[in-house]
Design an enzyme around this catalytic site. Structure first.
Site, PDB file in Angstrom:
ATOM      1  N   HIS A  44       0.828  -1.208   0.000  1.00 23.85           N
ATOM      2  CA  HIS A  44       0.000   0.000   0.000  1.00 23.85           C
ATOM      3  C   HIS A  44       0.867   1.266   0.000  1.00 23.85           C
ATOM      4  CE1 HIS A  44      -4.015  -1.926   1.446  1.00 23.85           C
ATOM      5  NE2 HIS A  44      -3.490  -2.523   0.379  1.00 23.85           N
ATOM      6  N   GLU A  80       0.688   3.961   1.774  1.00 25.36           N
ATOM      7  CA  GLU A  80       1.064   4.442   3.112  1.00 25.36           C
ATOM      8  C   GLU A  80       2.252   3.652   3.635  1.00 25.36           C
ATOM      9  OE1 GLU A  80      -1.844   3.447   1.962  1.00 25.36           O
ATOM     10  OE2 GLU A  80      -3.532   4.469   2.885  1.00 25.36           O
ATOM     11  N   CYS A 134      -5.906   1.565   5.329  1.00 29.08           N
ATOM     12  CA  CYS A 134      -6.510   0.315   5.790  1.00 29.08           C
ATOM     13  C   CYS A 134      -6.022   0.029   7.219  1.00 29.08           C
ATOM     14  CB  CYS A 134      -6.142  -0.830   4.841  1.00 29.08           C
ATOM     15  SG  CYS A 134      -4.433  -1.361   5.014  1.00 29.08           S
ATOM     16  N   CYS A 185      -2.198  -0.557   7.467  1.00 31.00           N
ATOM     17  CA  CYS A 185      -1.406   0.683   7.384  1.00 31.00           C
ATOM     18  C   CYS A 185      -1.638   1.547   8.620  1.00 31.00           C
ATOM     19  CB  CYS A 185      -1.728   1.437   6.099  1.00 31.00           C
ATOM     20  SG  CYS A 185      -1.088   0.591   4.645  1.00 31.00           S
TER      21      CYS A 185
HETATM   22  N1  LIG Z   1      -5.430   3.022   1.804  1.00 33.14           N
HETATM   23  C1  LIG Z   1      -5.162   2.302   0.687  1.00 33.14           C
HETATM   24  C2  LIG Z   1      -6.130   1.536   0.098  1.00 33.14           C
HETATM   25  C3  LIG Z   1      -5.791   0.801  -1.020  1.00 33.14           C
HETATM   26  N2  LIG Z   1      -4.541   0.845  -1.502  1.00 33.14           N
HETATM   27  C4  LIG Z   1      -4.218   0.097  -2.738  1.00 33.14           C
HETATM   28  C5  LIG Z   1      -4.255  -1.385  -2.717  1.00 33.14           C
HETATM   29  C6  LIG Z   1      -4.645  -1.735  -4.127  1.00 33.14           C
HETATM   30  O1  LIG Z   1      -3.493  -1.649  -4.985  1.00 33.14           O
HETATM   31  C7  LIG Z   1      -5.590  -0.612  -4.496  1.00 33.14           C
HETATM   32  C8  LIG Z   1      -7.061  -0.936  -4.222  1.00 33.14           C
HETATM   33  O2  LIG Z   1      -7.545  -1.679  -5.272  1.00 33.14           O
HETATM   34  P1  LIG Z   1      -9.120  -1.834  -5.580  1.00 33.14           P
HETATM   35  O3  LIG Z   1      -9.679  -2.773  -4.562  1.00 33.14           O
HETATM   36  O4  LIG Z   1      -9.750  -0.473  -5.481  1.00 33.14           O
HETATM   37  O5  LIG Z   1      -9.154  -2.381  -6.974  1.00 33.14           O
HETATM   38  O6  LIG Z   1      -5.192   0.476  -3.702  1.00 33.14           O
HETATM   39  C9  LIG Z   1      -3.587   1.631  -0.911  1.00 33.14           C
HETATM   40  O7  LIG Z   1      -2.434   1.711  -1.386  1.00 33.14           O
HETATM   41  N3  LIG Z   1      -3.912   2.344   0.189  1.00 33.14           N
HETATM   42 ZN   LIG Z   2      -2.998  -0.257   3.760  1.00 36.02          ZN
END
Ligand SMILES: Nc1ccn([C@H]2C[C@H](O)[C@@H](COP(=O)(O)O)O2)c(=O)n1
Ligand SMILES: [Zn+2]
Length: 190
Positions: free
Chosen positions: A107, A109, A134, A137
């Site tokens: 992620h 973060e 999330c 993180c």
């Molecule tokens: N706080 C976050 C939430 C999600 N991500 C990343 C993880 C995945 O690469 C993407 C989410 O994919 P989706 O389920 O929307 O197709 O975003 C993050 O880096 N930080």
């Molecule tokens: Zn995360």
């Protein structure tokens, strides 16, 4: 000191008052009124970082700033070092979870935290992220002793995000959604 207070209504509608005691005499000497705020500066940087992401559906960026407003870390969502972007799965709809991105992607973060120099402290820092962090993180943010999260978008229906909010609240870390009337920022190399 001579009192040089002046009031100018500029063409763009900004009402500019030079401070008492200021040496500003003419409109042209006044500071530019439409500069971006600190919040805008860092959130737009997070958005720029997100543009490095290879994720076809969601690009996330994160910027960490210390108490002096110095950037100490930055990251975006991507595959771990050494895991070839071209060989890793970027989808999310396979019934076999091993063929989806979720188990593999780092992620934004997490990357921002791990990208800080080892001699730089994240104590009392603020993380700007284009997506609410999330729960995993959130744990990293807490363990890094940060004090604030500023986020652009949220997925409030996700239980994971509620767990993350619970964690941040219990740990005493402030979080707020980014607000700005400036909905776009144009950058050009021309
Ligand atoms: N706080 C976050 C939430 C999600 N991500 C990343 C993880 C995945 O690469 C993407 C989410 O994919 P989706 O389920 O929307 O197709 O975003 C993050 O880096 N930080
Ligand atoms: Zn995360």
């Amino acid at each position: 000191m001579e009192n040089l207070i002046e009031k100018e209504i500029l063409a763009n509608g900004h009402d500019v008052v030079a401070a008492e005691g200021s040496l500003v005499k003419e409109k042209l000497c006044l500071k530019r009124p439409d500069y971006i705020s600190w919040d805008e500066y860092f959130m737009y940087m997070a958005l720029l970082a997100a543009q490095r992401s290879k994720d076809p559906s969601t690009q996330v960026g994160a910027i960490i700033i210390n108490q002096e407003k110095i950037i100490v870390g930055c990251g975006y969502n991507g595959m771990p070092i050494g895991c070839d972007d071209n060989l890793m799965p970027w989808g999310k709809d396979s019934e076999n979870m091993l063929e989806n991105k979720y188990f593999y992607v780092c992620h934004a973060e997490m990357n921002a935290i791990l990208n800080t120099n080892s001699n730089v402290s994240t104590r009392s820092a603020t993380i700007y992220t284009t997506m609410f962090p999330c729960n995993e993180c959130a744990k990293l943010i807490i363990q890094s002793r940060m004090s604030e999260v500023v986020y652009l978008k949220d997925k409030p229906d996700k239980q994971q995000m509620q767990a993350s909010k619970n964690l941040l609240q219990i740990a005493g870390i402030k979080f707020r959604q980014f607000q700005s009337d400036r909905k776009t920022l144009t950058l050009s190399l021309e």
